[in-house]
Every structure is written in C-alpha cells, then in structure tokens.
Design a protein around this motif. Structure first.
Motif, PDB file in Angstrom:
ATOM      1  N   UNK A  43     -42.561 -22.643 -28.320  1.00 28.90           N
ATOM      2  CA  UNK A  43     -42.746 -22.153 -29.791  1.00 28.90           C
ATOM      3  C   UNK A  43     -41.166 -22.734 -30.403  1.00 28.90           C
ATOM      4  N   UNK A  44     -40.334 -22.565 -29.461  1.00 26.93           N
ATOM      5  CA  UNK A  44     -38.962 -23.044 -30.287  1.00 26.93           C
ATOM      6  C   UNK A  44     -38.038 -23.722 -29.473  1.00 26.93           C
ATOM      7  N   UNK A  45     -38.764 -24.259 -28.273  1.00 28.62           N
ATOM      8  CA  UNK A  45     -38.354 -25.412 -27.622  1.00 28.62           C
ATOM      9  C   UNK A  45     -39.524 -26.497 -27.108  1.00 28.62           C
ATOM     10  N   UNK A  46     -39.904 -27.461 -27.957  1.00 25.92           N
ATOM     11  CA  UNK A  46     -40.982 -28.587 -27.450  1.00 25.92           C
ATOM     12  C   UNK A  46     -40.525 -29.260 -26.147  1.00 25.92           C
ATOM     13  N   UNK A  47     -39.442 -29.213 -25.798  1.00 19.99           N
ATOM     14  CA  UNK A  47     -39.178 -29.814 -24.729  1.00 19.99           C
ATOM     15  C   UNK A  47     -39.835 -29.371 -23.482  1.00 19.99           C
TER      16      UNK A  47
END
Length: 734
Positions: A361-365
């Motif tokens: 959600x806060x880190x697409x990586x």
C-alpha cells in the motif's frame, strides 16, 4: 525475407488496383483509396471507374484493360452481380490476386449461391487467387496495405483471420484501447470461395512479424486442411480461435451470415485440441489470450501457476477459476515461502496464492521483490498478479507513481530474465496509467477482467504441455486398400441396393482387423436355432439379422437369457413375426436374413459405444462413449479426429465419467482398457482402409477386467457417387 508463395500478391502486393473507385467519401471505393494514402502504401495505386478523372491525386482508368501494367492485387468494390465478370477481366489482364468485398452470395440463398459458384469458377479458370466475397477486406500494416478502410490501427505482432467485419473491427479497437499490442495482418476471408483459413494460416506462419494468429470462424470450407496447417504452425506461432455456430441455433445463424456449412461442433473442437489450437468461447478472451501467447514463454513441464495478490478475496477467486480451467497451481518450495515471510512479514499469506496483505500500500516495490522470489522457484512456470497494481498512485497517493512505474519495469524484467510467464490483472487496466503502459511496453498483458486474466495464464501454462507432446499429423492417413473379403461383402450389399450391412457382414469385415467377437451362428429356422443353442454353454441371446432393422431392440428383434430348446424355438418365432411386422412389406421376406444365436454374456463393468464416422469436413472421426440402449439419452461421448495413437484412445476414454470406473475407482476392479484400444484401432483401420464405409459402430462393447466383448456391430456404406477424398492440405479446391 519470407519465402515467396502463391498468396504473396494478396497479402503483400507491390501494386493495387481499386475497381469501383469512387470520389464519394461514403463509398468503399473511396475509403480504400484514402486508407492506402494514409497507411503509407508505397506501391502504385490504380483507381478504376468508367467515369475516369482523378481521385486523391491518382489518375482513374476507365477499364481494367486500360491499366498500364498488371497490378499484383485488385480490390473489387463493385456490386455482387458484376463480380464474376470483373474477376474474369482481372484474369485476362494478368492480375494474380483479388479481394471481392460485395455481399449477396451464398449467404443470401439459392440465387446468391449460384452467383458464388460463378465467381469461384471465374477465379479458377482465369488463375486469380480470390479472397471473399462477402469480406471486410485485407490489412497488412507491415507493408502499409489497408484495404479495410479502418483508421487508427497500431502495427503489432497479432494477425487476424476472420469471417466478420464487426469482429475484426472490435479486435482492432480493443488492441488500440485496452492493450499494448497491435495488428500485423487482418484478413477477412468471407465465404472462402477460393482462399481459405488453411492457406492463409500457412502464409502467416511464414510471416516474420506475426507472433500469434487470432481466428474467428463461422464455418470453414476445409476444416481438416486448417487443422493440418495449424498442427505444424502452433509449434512456433500460437493459434487462438473463437468459433461461432457452436449451438444448433448459432449454426443456423452462421449459415445465413456467411453461407458456410457449420459441421458438428464437438468434433471440430476435438480436432482443435489435437492440433494444439487454443479455443476460447468469449469475445473478450481472444485478444488478451493472443497477446499473452505471442510474448510470454510457455510454462515448463511439471510447473504450475503462482498467484500474487494484494487482496485475499480476488486471490481465492483466481485460484478457483484456474482450477476450474484445469491449470495446476504451483507448490512453492519451503525456501520460497521462508523468503516471502521474511519480506512480507507475519500477516502475509505465503502459500499459493501469495497475499501481500497491505505491504504494497505504501511501497509498490513489494510486487517486484515478491515476484523475484516466485520466478526463481523451480515449481513456478507462470505468475498471475491480481488486484490493484497500476492504480496505487490513483487509489492511495500520487507520490507513489514514480515507485509504481519503477516496480512495473522491474516486474517485466523479472519475468523476462527468468523465462517465466507473467500476466497482470488490474482493476485499473482500462485507465491505461503509466505503470500499466510500462508493463505493456515490456509485452506483459494487463487485463481488467479477473476471469480473462486467469484464461490467459491458464493457456500459457497449457501451451507448455502442448509443445512437450509430439505434433499431431492429421494428414498422415494410410492409403485405402482393398481385400477380396471386403470386396465380396461390399459387392453383395451393392447388388442388394442397400447401404447397411448386417451384423454378420460387419463381423466379417471387423474380425480380421483385431476386433474379436464371441461365437455366433446365423439360423434360418427354429430347428437350426435349437441346434446352435445346444452347442453353446448356458443361456443364449437371439438377434434378428436384417439390413432393414438397424435398431434391433426397438423392433423387438432381441431375446436375452433364453435357455432350453422350447424357449429357443419360441423366441425364434416371436422375433421373426415381430421383424416381419416391422419391415416395409415392399421389401419382402428377403430382407430378413435370419436370427443370430450367440452365448449370453455376464454383466460387464461397463458398456461402451465405439464408433468411427466420416465427417464431411474433418474426415474420419473416432467416437467413444457410454453404450447400450440409452446412448442417445445419456449423451456421454468424446471424439478424436483420425489418425490416433493408442495413448490418444486412452486419453479419450479418460475424458468420460465411465473412464474412472474402468480405472478402478473407489477400489473397484479396473477394466481391460487395452482391449478398448484394440477395438477402437480396428474400427479406425476399417474406415481408413475401405473407402466405401461411411460409418462403423460397436454398441455395446462389454468391458470386463480381463477382456472386452463386442455385443453388436453396425456398418453403413457411403453413397456410390459420394466424393472419395476429403480435402486435407488447405490448398485451393479443384
């Protein structure tokens, strides 16, 4: 360079004549000229119209005969009634290829069918390779050829063979709006009076820019020829097909639309599977499955599909859908699961499906990092990403866009470098966001429908199995041969003017082809029947023998479990009386050959129907199913187009519910599957060797643990004037 073939003037012409050219923008004769100008066609273009003049800067010639040089291709935009004469004029001028756009031929009734025959004859006599009529036109963007008139089509790796202008337009529109892929060639084959699916597919198989071929058909003129070409094409170029006219209602619509004769769908479907053609049944699957197979590698043997999701519900639905489609889910190794746990934390699900549980959600990586672990797992042959990817910057925060684009780039690289197929389902697919465009640039399909995405990954998984098996060779049928015993039986039947052989005759033709029948005696009197029964142990069965009574049970022509001389005598008389009442009085008593006496058989594990019939388009087809008197009502049958190997017959049997019984379900005794194979091969051999045989059937075939027993056999003959060969190579009909 591609090998030159007889269809090059059609598909890749160096010059074009537009016959029926027009200055009116609403006319096809203008739209095609405009499209040729806009698509960048570099060869000479020659408009033809009796009025002469000039259109779009091109000089208009008044007649075909006035053309300064014979062009490679003529586009005929004139009304249907003029097409035969125009084709003749093209042939006289030395034009080798033509596309006829007009409607009003075989699809329009008897008068149109007659006109269609004239067109076909003109093309054949004058040496013109003709596409159509009733066609949407031809597009080859690799040479700037646009004879469809459509605008805004992107060049790409997918080629289309279609029998519907609307379907062609829909696919090209979908490619432009919902995919990163484009179109190489689009051929509207129409009524196939000359050039058909088989030859066109063969040309596309040699076309360097084509990576997958999408077909929409309503009924092919030569389905066996298409299957023969497809079976060798799919090894390098995937072929995906959508068939209209699958139901009786749809088949009637197909005949009214294209004039095509839609054969039995279940047989054609079996042939598609044998050839390795991917069949889809939804219009929204065709393009996305095509782009997936065009660029994504097939799954390796023994591997499965891994699901990577950011939502547990959709991951579960994907698992259900893939299972229903027959695709195997990958069993992740302990090392992969440990790595996922370390990456995603204790809240994530690390079996298959793998649920990111909010970690992205806060880190697409997190997507490419998890994907890196999955594609290195030896049990993973394909990965399906499910959920929000491509829309994180839209759904959560715009600041995530750069990270999401980078994640998309890394995901495409991860799959490509590992040789593992990747398909992405995204609820934001139709938004065409920057991350989605990045995936498309890496030739990763991004699909809005979860079910369609599952179909894409299921087919890339299934393609691995198709390529691992030997290629089917539908052209490999033995040459017919004649034996004296065959000729004797057939001569007798022809002399009697009948097209149905008796059971006695059927036994004779089949017995020396590996089909082992129980003993039987043909009797013509009660005394003979009693003597025959006395030579057999236990109860006997009595069956009427008459070419006029193919369905013995329905005519009351069967008596079972008969024991003792008096019972045999009475059964014989009753069968004869019922048979004579059933027979047409005009045929006389000569149509009653007698009564067959044979030992009763013990109850079997299963009763099967085994048959081979000649399909008018596919050639000989093997059918296996539940047998006995209820075969029509039960309807459990499966098919294979000949030729078949022993393993094909076993696989055919395994498709049926009764196959599980014969495999020893729930601890039961298994059946003699080898015996079933032997009978099936014997029937196939008869039809392939004796051209006069139209259909042969053993029903029922009793299957026991240690043997099979054919209880009844029927053979139907072809009409003496029936064609003796089925087109098999997709070549131009003679």
């Amino acid at each position: 360079m591609m090998d030159r073939t007889g269809l090059d003037p059609l598909f890749a012409p160096g010059s074009v004549a537009v016959i029926g050219a027009s200055a009116e923008p609403s006319k096809r004769g203008f739209q095609i000229l405009r499209a040729l100008r806009e698509s960048g066609f570099e060869g000479p273009v020659h408009p033809v119209n009796p009025r002469g003049g000039e259109i779009l800067g091109w000089t208009v010639h008044r007649r075909v005969e006035d053309l300064p040089h014979p062009p490679d291709l003529a586009v005929i935009c004139t009304p249907a009634a003029t097409v035969p004469e125009v084709v003749e004029a093209c042939g006289r001028r030395g034009i080798p290829g033509a596309v006829a756009l007009a409607v009003g031929f075989g699809e329009s009734g008897p008068e149109g069918a007659g006109l269609e025959q004239r067109v076909a004859s003109a093309a054949r006599v004058h040496g013109v390779r003709l596409m159509g009529p009733n066609t949407s036109g031809l597009l080859n963007l690799t040479v700037g050829l646009n004879l469809v008139g459509v605008r805004g089509v992107r060049a790409g790796a997918l080629s289309l063979l279609v029998q519907s202008g609307n379907m062609a337009l829909a696919l090209m529109k979908e490619a432009a709006e919902a995919s990163g892929e484009g179109i190489a060639v689009c051929a509207g084959l129409g009524n196939e009076v000359d050039v058909g699916f088989g030859e066109s597919l063969d040309w596309l198989a040699r076309h360097r820019e084509t990576r997958a071929v999408l077909c929409y058909t309503e009924g092919m003129r030569d389905p066996r020829g298409f299957l023969q070409v497809a079976a060798r094409t799919v090894r390098d170029t995937p072929v995906i097909l959508l068939k209209a006219g699958r139901s009786p209602v749809g088949a009637r619509a197909a005949r009214s639309h294209t004039g095509a004769v839609a054969g039995p769908y279940d047989r054609f479907r079996a042939g598609l599977a044998q050839a390795g053609v991917v069949e889809v049944t939804r219009t929204d699957e065709l393009l996305h499955v095509g782009e997936t197979l065009a660029w994504q590698p097939p799954a390796g043997p023994g591997t499965g599909v891994a699901i990577l999701t950011d939502g547990g519900g959709q991951g579960t639905l994907a698992a259900d859908t893939l299972s229903e489609m027959g695709a195997a889910l990958a069993e992740l190794t302990p090392g992969t699961r440990t790595g996922l746990r370390d990456l995603l934390g204790p809240a994530a699900a690390t079996s298959n499906p793998v649920d990111l549980a909010g970690a992205a959600d806060s880190d697409p990586s997190m997507f490419p990092r998890a994907l890196d672990l999955l594609v290195r797992d030896p049990g993973v042959g394909a990965v399906l990403v499910v959920g929000l990817f491509g829309g994180y910057a839209v759904r959560f925060a715009e600041r995530l866009l750069e990270a999401e684009v980078e994640a998309a780039r890394r995901m495409g690289e991860a799959g490509r470098s590992a040789g593992v197929a990747l398909v992405v389902h995204s609820m934001y697919a139709l938004r065409r966001t920057e991350p989605i465009r990045s995936l498309n640039e890496a030739h990763v399909p991004v699909v809005a429908s979860l079910e369609v995405a599952c179909r894409c990954v299921a087919e890339v998984w299934r393609r691995g199995s198709v390529l691992a098996r030997p290629s089917w060779e539908p052209g490999r049928l033995p040459a017919p041969r004649r034996e004296e015993r065959d000729d004797r039986v057939l001569r007798h039947a022809r002399a009697s003017r009948r097209d149905t052989l008796t059971e006695v005759e059927a036994r004779e033709l089949l017995s020396h082809r590996g089909v082992r029948f129980p003993p039987a005696v043909l009797c013509t009197s009660p005394r003979e029947a009693v003597a025959a029964a006395g030579s057999m142990e236990g109860p006997v069965a009595l069956k009427v023998v008459s070419p006029g009574i193919p369905h013995k049970t329905e005519a009351g022509g069967v008596a079972l479990g008969v024991h003792g001389p008096e019972a045999v005598r009475a059964a014989f008389r009753e069968i004869k009386e019922r048979a004579l009442r059933h027979l047409d009085p005009s045929v006389g008593t000569g149509a009653l050959h007698g009564v067959l006496v044979t030992p009763m058989q013990a109850p079997p594990l299963a009763e099967l129907l085994v048959g081979v019939s000649r399909d008018p388009g596919l050639g000989p087809v093997l059918t296996l199913g539940v047998g006995g008197v209820w075969v029509e009502l039960v309807g459990q049958v499966a098919h294979r187009v000949l030729p078949v190997e022993d393993d094909d017959v076993r696989a055919l049997l395994a498709e049926l519910p009764v196959g599980r019984i014969l495999a020893g379900a729930r601890g039961g005794r298994s059946g003699d599957v080898a015996g079933v194979v032997r009978v099936a091969r014997g029937l196939a051999r008869l039809v392939m060797e004796v051209e006069a045989v139209a259909e042969v059937e053993v029903n029922p075939l009793f299957v026991y643990p240690d043997q099979v027993v054919p209880v009844d056999a029927r053979i139907f003959l072809r009409a003496p004037d029936a064609p003796t060969a089925t087109p098999s190579d997709g070549s131009r009909p003679s």
